[in-house]
Motif scaffolding. Sequence first.
Motif, PDB file in Angstrom:
ATOM      1  N   GLU A 243      59.111  24.498  53.505  1.00 37.47           N
ATOM      2  CA  GLU A 243      58.414  25.414  52.620  1.00 37.47           C
ATOM      3  C   GLU A 243      59.376  25.949  51.560  1.00 37.47           C
ATOM      4  N   VAL A 244      58.851  26.185  50.343  1.00 37.97           N
ATOM      5  CA  VAL A 244      59.678  26.675  49.239  1.00 37.97           C
ATOM      6  C   VAL A 244      59.075  27.962  48.696  1.00 37.97           C
ATOM      7  N   GLY A 245      59.874  29.010  48.595  1.00 37.64           N
ATOM      8  CA  GLY A 245      59.415  30.270  48.054  1.00 37.64           C
ATOM      9  C   GLY A 245      59.276  30.211  46.542  1.00 37.64           C
ATOM     10  N   THR A 246      58.241  30.854  46.026  1.00 34.78           N
ATOM     11  CA  THR A 246      58.028  30.806  44.581  1.00 34.78           C
ATOM     12  C   THR A 246      57.332  32.085  44.102  1.00 34.78           C
ATOM     13  N   ILE A 247      56.769  32.041  42.900  1.00 37.69           N
ATOM     14  CA  ILE A 247      56.186  33.214  42.256  1.00 37.69           C
ATOM     15  C   ILE A 247      54.719  32.946  41.948  1.00 37.69           C
ATOM     16  N   GLY A 248      53.848  33.847  42.342  1.00 40.41           N
ATOM     17  CA  GLY A 248      52.428  33.712  42.056  1.00 40.41           C
ATOM     18  C   GLY A 248      52.000  34.671  40.963  1.00 40.41           C
ATOM     19  N   VAL A 249      51.242  34.164  39.986  1.00 39.34           N
ATOM     20  CA  VAL A 249      50.692  34.978  38.904  1.00 39.34           C
ATOM     21  C   VAL A 249      49.213  34.611  38.756  1.00 39.34           C
ATOM     22  N   ALA A 250      48.353  35.615  38.722  1.00 40.26           N
ATOM     23  CA  ALA A 250      46.920  35.349  38.619  1.00 40.26           C
ATOM     24  C   ALA A 250      46.551  34.877  37.223  1.00 40.26           C
ATOM     25  N   SER A 251      45.480  34.093  37.154  1.00 40.62           N
ATOM     26  CA  SER A 251      44.900  33.713  35.870  1.00 40.62           C
ATOM     27  C   SER A 251      43.639  34.537  35.650  1.00 40.62           C
ATOM     28  N   LEU A 252      43.412  34.919  34.391  1.00 43.62           N
ATOM     29  CA  LEU A 252      42.263  35.734  34.021  1.00 43.62           C
ATOM     30  C   LEU A 252      41.367  34.969  33.060  1.00 43.62           C
ATOM     31  N   LEU A 253      40.078  35.246  33.133  1.00 41.23           N
ATOM     32  CA  LEU A 253      39.135  34.803  32.112  1.00 41.23           C
ATOM     33  C   LEU A 253      38.840  36.019  31.244  1.00 41.23           C
ATOM     34  N   LEU A 254      39.165  35.915  29.949  1.00 39.46           N
ATOM     35  CA  LEU A 254      39.012  37.014  29.006  1.00 39.46           C
ATOM     36  C   LEU A 254      37.902  36.712  28.013  1.00 39.46           C
ATOM     37  N   ALA A 255      37.344  37.755  27.418  1.00 35.52           N
ATOM     38  CA  ALA A 255      36.292  37.589  26.413  1.00 35.52           C
ATOM     39  C   ALA A 255      36.499  38.588  25.287  1.00 35.52           C
ATOM     40  N   ARG A 256      36.071  38.213  24.081  1.00 39.31           N
ATOM     41  CA  ARG A 256      36.052  39.162  22.985  1.00 39.31           C
ATOM     42  C   ARG A 256      34.993  40.236  23.263  1.00 39.31           C
ATOM     43  N   PRO A 257      35.219  41.451  22.792  1.00 42.17           N
ATOM     44  CA  PRO A 257      34.226  42.512  23.024  1.00 42.17           C
ATOM     45  C   PRO A 257      32.851  42.187  22.449  1.00 42.17           C
ATOM     46  N   ASP A 258      32.792  41.336  21.400  1.00 43.84           N
ATOM     47  CA  ASP A 258      31.504  41.066  20.767  1.00 43.84           C
ATOM     48  C   ASP A 258      30.745  39.892  21.380  1.00 43.84           C
ATOM     49  N   VAL A 259      31.249  39.316  22.455  1.00 47.45           N
ATOM     50  CA  VAL A 259      30.445  38.331  23.180  1.00 47.45           C
ATOM     51  C   VAL A 259      29.321  39.093  23.886  1.00 47.45           C
ATOM     52  N   PRO A 260      28.071  38.654  23.753  1.00 46.02           N
ATOM     53  CA  PRO A 260      26.950  39.406  24.345  1.00 46.02           C
ATOM     54  C   PRO A 260      27.124  39.651  25.837  1.00 46.02           C
ATOM     55  N   ALA A 261      26.755  40.851  26.254  1.00 45.14           N
ATOM     56  CA  ALA A 261      26.865  41.219  27.664  1.00 45.14           C
ATOM     57  C   ALA A 261      26.064  40.278  28.554  1.00 45.14           C
ATOM     58  N   SER A 262      24.928  39.795  28.044  1.00 41.91           N
ATOM     59  CA  SER A 262      24.098  38.896  28.853  1.00 41.91           C
ATOM     60  C   SER A 262      24.826  37.598  29.167  1.00 41.91           C
ATOM     61  N   ALA A 263      25.577  37.054  28.187  1.00 46.32           N
ATOM     62  CA  ALA A 263      26.313  35.809  28.413  1.00 46.32           C
ATOM     63  C   ALA A 263      27.455  36.036  29.399  1.00 46.32           C
ATOM     64  N   VAL A 264      28.202  37.126  29.217  1.00 46.08           N
ATOM     65  CA  VAL A 264      29.298  37.423  30.135  1.00 46.08           C
ATOM     66  C   VAL A 264      28.765  37.659  31.540  1.00 46.08           C
ATOM     67  N   GLY A 265      27.643  38.377  31.660  1.00 45.52           N
ATOM     68  CA  GLY A 265      27.052  38.598  32.965  1.00 45.52           C
ATOM     69  C   GLY A 265      26.644  37.308  33.643  1.00 45.52           C
ATOM     70  N   SER A 266      26.115  36.370  32.879  1.00 48.93           N
ATOM     71  CA  SER A 266      25.738  35.076  33.450  1.00 48.93           C
ATOM     72  C   SER A 266      26.960  34.319  33.957  1.00 48.93           C
ATOM     73  N   ILE A 267      28.058  34.411  33.225  1.00 45.45           N
ATOM     74  CA  ILE A 267      29.285  33.743  33.667  1.00 45.45           C
ATOM     75  C   ILE A 267      29.767  34.350  34.980  1.00 45.45           C
ATOM     76  N   VAL A 268      29.738  35.668  35.088  1.00 42.90           N
ATOM     77  CA  VAL A 268      30.137  36.322  36.332  1.00 42.90           C
ATOM     78  C   VAL A 268      29.278  35.830  37.492  1.00 42.90           C
ATOM     79  N   GLU A 269      27.966  35.768  37.288  1.00 45.10           N
ATOM     80  CA  GLU A 269      27.074  35.314  38.351  1.00 45.10           C
ATOM     81  C   GLU A 269      27.396  33.890  38.771  1.00 45.10           C
ATOM     82  N   ILE A 270      27.782  33.050  37.816  1.00 41.33           N
ATOM     83  CA  ILE A 270      28.165  31.673  38.132  1.00 41.33           C
ATOM     84  C   ILE A 270      29.475  31.648  38.911  1.00 41.33           C
ATOM     85  N   LEU A 271      30.447  32.472  38.508  1.00 38.17           N
ATOM     86  CA  LEU A 271      31.722  32.536  39.221  1.00 38.17           C
ATOM     87  C   LEU A 271      31.517  32.936  40.675  1.00 38.17           C
TER      88      LEU A 271
END
Length: 315
Positions: A243-271
Amino acid sequence: MNHPRLLDRRLFLGAGVAAASGLLLAACTEGKPPEYLLGTGETGGFFNEFAALLARTVETAGASFRLVPRPSAGTAENLQLLRAGAVNLALALADAAAAAPEGLESVGRLYQNYFQLAVPAGSPIRAMSELKGHVVSLGPDNSGTQFTGLRILEASGLTPRDITLRPVPLTEVTGAMGRGEIQAALFAGGFPVLAVDPDSGPRGSTAIRLIDLSAEQKVLRGRFGEVYMAANIPAGVYGSAAEVGTIGVASLLLARPDVPASAVGSIVEILVARAAELIPAGALGAQYLDARSLISTSGIGLHPGAAAAYRRLHG
């Protein structure tokens, strides 16, 4: 080769970024669903693979819009594109996003990325501090891997002046090592990263060995906090005996504030509902698509559409 300037906050504020197509908000024509551009990453990389899966799942789920992956160098370029309005959504490593969170809104935390420093299997190099005087790839220019790689380098006691920095695309790493063009390379993803795995990479790929990064992880955690997590690559990956020790960093999905809330909500439901369809081959052992981790976004506030979706799903 001249060493690129250490990435700093200004890189992530998008100054001077040319958005060739201007603000790309839900471009649509009559009879065609809206399309949102998603900043991804380099060919063969984790972000590229995940983005393709997400775009396909959005379509098969019957969403009222489409995601269109937009290849890039990775995190740093994605943050520039997002702020400039050249993409609507983007994938980014949490440490780089947290370095300059202004104007960023998160859809959710995805997978943990494992940073892996590889040398040829027969190399005498046993620690990152031994890279002094060698030619090293810390990931493509304008990538999150390079951002983190420079931090890891300094955590080892070295500076960019101590090495010759030569960015090499992920798909060319083992070939460059085999030809002696570089002596080490840093990359991130799940394990194994298929593009560099001798068992699945290009024919004749050079056998590699990973360098332990446990000491550097402790330094980075002390300096920057929990965004740098202790992680391990199991024995057997890339043919390793231990086994080899290493570094973990999370990945994020980001969106512009002007992306419609309905589209972002649908993506969350899919995730949440279709997580099993969103596991890249290179994300083995790194599944983080569940409610508890999705909302742990390293201090980046949730997009209103995402926050509303999590409340609907989990109260």
